[in-house]
Design an enzyme around this catalytic site. Structure first.
Site, mmCIF file in Angstrom:
data_model
loop_
_atom_site.group_PDB
_atom_site.id
_atom_site.type_symbol
_atom_site.label_atom_id
_atom_site.label_comp_id
_atom_site.label_asym_id
_atom_site.label_seq_id
_atom_site.Cartn_x
_atom_site.Cartn_y
_atom_site.Cartn_z
ATOM 1 N N ARG A 99 0.836 -1.208 0.000
ATOM 2 C CA ARG A 99 0.000 0.000 0.000
ATOM 3 C C ARG A 99 0.871 1.259 0.000
ATOM 4 O O ARG A 99 0.542 2.248 -0.648
ATOM 5 C CB ARG A 99 -0.945 -0.024 1.199
ATOM 6 C CG ARG A 99 -2.007 1.059 1.125
ATOM 7 C CD ARG A 99 -3.072 0.890 2.166
ATOM 8 N NE ARG A 99 -2.542 1.031 3.517
ATOM 9 C CZ ARG A 99 -3.261 0.871 4.628
ATOM 10 N NH1 ARG A 99 -4.552 0.546 4.527
ATOM 11 N NH2 ARG A 99 -2.732 1.015 5.816
ATOM 12 N N LYS B 39 -2.762 6.521 1.446
ATOM 13 C CA LYS B 39 -2.549 6.862 2.858
ATOM 14 C C LYS B 39 -1.551 8.020 2.902
ATOM 15 O O LYS B 39 -0.339 7.814 3.070
ATOM 16 C CB LYS B 39 -2.066 5.641 3.641
ATOM 17 C CG LYS B 39 -2.337 5.802 5.139
ATOM 18 C CD LYS B 39 -2.349 4.475 5.846
ATOM 19 C CE LYS B 39 -2.522 4.635 7.334
ATOM 20 N NZ LYS B 39 -3.843 5.072 7.767
ATOM 21 N N GLU C 147 -16.226 6.797 4.251
ATOM 22 C CA GLU C 147 -15.594 6.145 5.400
ATOM 23 C C GLU C 147 -15.602 7.075 6.609
ATOM 24 O O GLU C 147 -15.938 8.246 6.503
ATOM 25 C CB GLU C 147 -14.179 5.673 5.076
ATOM 26 C CG GLU C 147 -13.178 6.758 4.781
ATOM 27 C CD GLU C 147 -11.784 6.196 4.491
ATOM 28 O OE1 GLU C 147 -11.422 5.147 5.038
ATOM 29 O OE2 GLU C 147 -11.055 6.837 3.717
HETATM 30 C C1 COI Z 1 -4.320 3.497 11.344
HETATM 31 O O1 COI Z 1 -5.365 2.949 11.657
HETATM 32 O O2 COI Z 1 -3.240 2.871 11.274
HETATM 33 C C2 COI Z 1 -4.259 4.924 10.998
HETATM 34 O O3 COI Z 1 -3.290 5.349 10.442
HETATM 35 C C3 COI Z 1 -5.385 5.813 11.392
HETATM 36 C C4 COI Z 1 -4.907 6.945 12.237
HETATM 37 C C5 COI Z 1 -6.022 7.918 12.455
HETATM 38 C C6 COI Z 1 -4.352 6.470 13.563
#
Ligand code: COI
Length: 344
Positions: free
Chosen positions: A86, A189, A225
């Site tokens: 990812r 991401k 989401e």
């Molecule tokens: C995760 O779930 O790994 C994230 O990066 C979300 C984040 C808001 C802590």
């Protein structure tokens, strides 16, 4: 058998989801077209040029994954190869040189091993959260990709993301904020999506909702989401999760869909209309940090929709949670081959 490692002296059962210093992080530099070898360092700080494109134009991508201690004292990491893939997809989209998946998983192992005393003991409900981040460092003022990059992976022991762990939270649908644009980077991401979500998140918090739910930015008709995690719903024996061009492909969601199918559920990944909220029996917010957080109420305009069993999660989400965490902590067989064991 208990772990061979002498653990750090922490209040493991009450850890927040926050940064806690560990001993080492690993760093890779990209310069002149190639990635360097990894260097384990003790410093928590970076010496960054003030003209780094990461801090001006947001040229950065990150990941989140977890490591656990099993009952028999092994340390395992959950699907790090998927995070590596990812990260490559996110990087490609924002012109960051891709980092090899095998080097990524090796680096994750190295960081976990170097900080093994901070991997929370089995049975505490805590885990080690790994945060890989890659960003443009080579100075540049005109808009364009950086000439140099830094990739860092650190680990930090964490408790549940939402207070109370596997306790239902209530969510608010925010219509006046979007976290991502159609054909933007919502499926990557990258930090910008999370920055864009801060306004909506704070708006929800001010009204007493720990989590907000975004609609698709094109039509505002479909569920996208949550601010921190993917949306899943259970309707009878069906696991439903949105298909959208502007949401993060969650590894936790993907894993849960596999588990749901294995439990004999029908899995539907499709556009989910917001009007369908009335039909759902159970709803969950799913992601690495959130694991599955049951959502017992969603407020949309002037209506409140309720799910599960009021103050407790519904049966199916409870079963999914137990199966996922059972695999992650080695209590259940790793029948899908998701665990990478870390030799310490
Ligand atoms: C995760 O779930 O790994 C994230 O990066 C979300 C984040 C808001 C802590």
């Amino acid at each position: 058998m208990s772990s061979k490692i002498k653990k750090a002296d922490l209040d493991w059962k009450n850890l927040p989801f926050d940064y806690h210093k560990t001993d080492y992080n690993i760093r890779f530099h990209h310069k002149d077209g190639r990635w360097s070898g990894g260097e384990l360092v003790e410093s928590e700080h970076i010496n960054l040029h003030m003209a780094a494109p990461a801090i001006h134009y947001g040229q950065q991508a990150f990941e989140g994954l977890k490591a656990f201690e099993t009952q028999d004292g092994r340390i395992v990491c959950f699907r790090p190869d998927e995070n590596g893939k990812r990260l490559q997809r996110s990087s490609e989209r924002i012109y960051i040189p891709v980092f090899p998946v095998e080097t990524f998983t090796d680096a994750v192992r190295t960081v976990i091993k170097a900080n093994a005393k901070y991997v929370p003991p089995y049975g505490t409900g805590a885990s080690m959260y790994l945060r890989p981040v890659v960003f443009g460092t080579g100075p540049r003022v005109g808009l364009g990709p950086a000439s140099e990059y830094l990739l860092i992976i650190f680990g930090t022991p964490v408790g549940p993301y939402y207070k109370g762990g596997f306790t239902p939270v209530k969510a608010l649908v925010v219509e006046d904020y979007d976290r991502a644009a159609p054909q933007g980077v919502g499926d990557c991401k990258v930090g910008g999506n999370y920055a864009a979500g801060l306004g909506g998140g704070q708006y929800g918090k001010n009204l007493g909702f720990p989590v907000v739910l975004y609609l698709d930015p094109r039509e505002k008709k479909y569920i996208d989401e949550f601010s921190t995690s993917n949306f899943i719903a259970v309707k009878g024996n069906t696991y439903i999760t949105p298909r959208s061009e502007s949401i993060l492909p969650s590894i936790t969601n993907d894993s849960l869909a596999v588990i749901a199918a294995d439990m004999g559920m029908k899995v539907e990944k499709r556009q989910v209309e917001i009007s369908e909220l009335a039909d759902f029996d159970e709803v969950g917010a799913v992601g690495t940090a959130a694991v599955i957080t049951p959502v017992n109420q969603i407020k949309f305009r002037d209506r409140e929709y309720t799910f599960g069993k009021g103050d407790a999660a519904g049966e199916v989400i409870t079963k999914l949670y137990k199966r996922l965490t059972g695999i992650q902590t080695g209590d259940d067989a790793d029948k899908f081959g998701w665990l990478h064991e870390i030799a310490v």
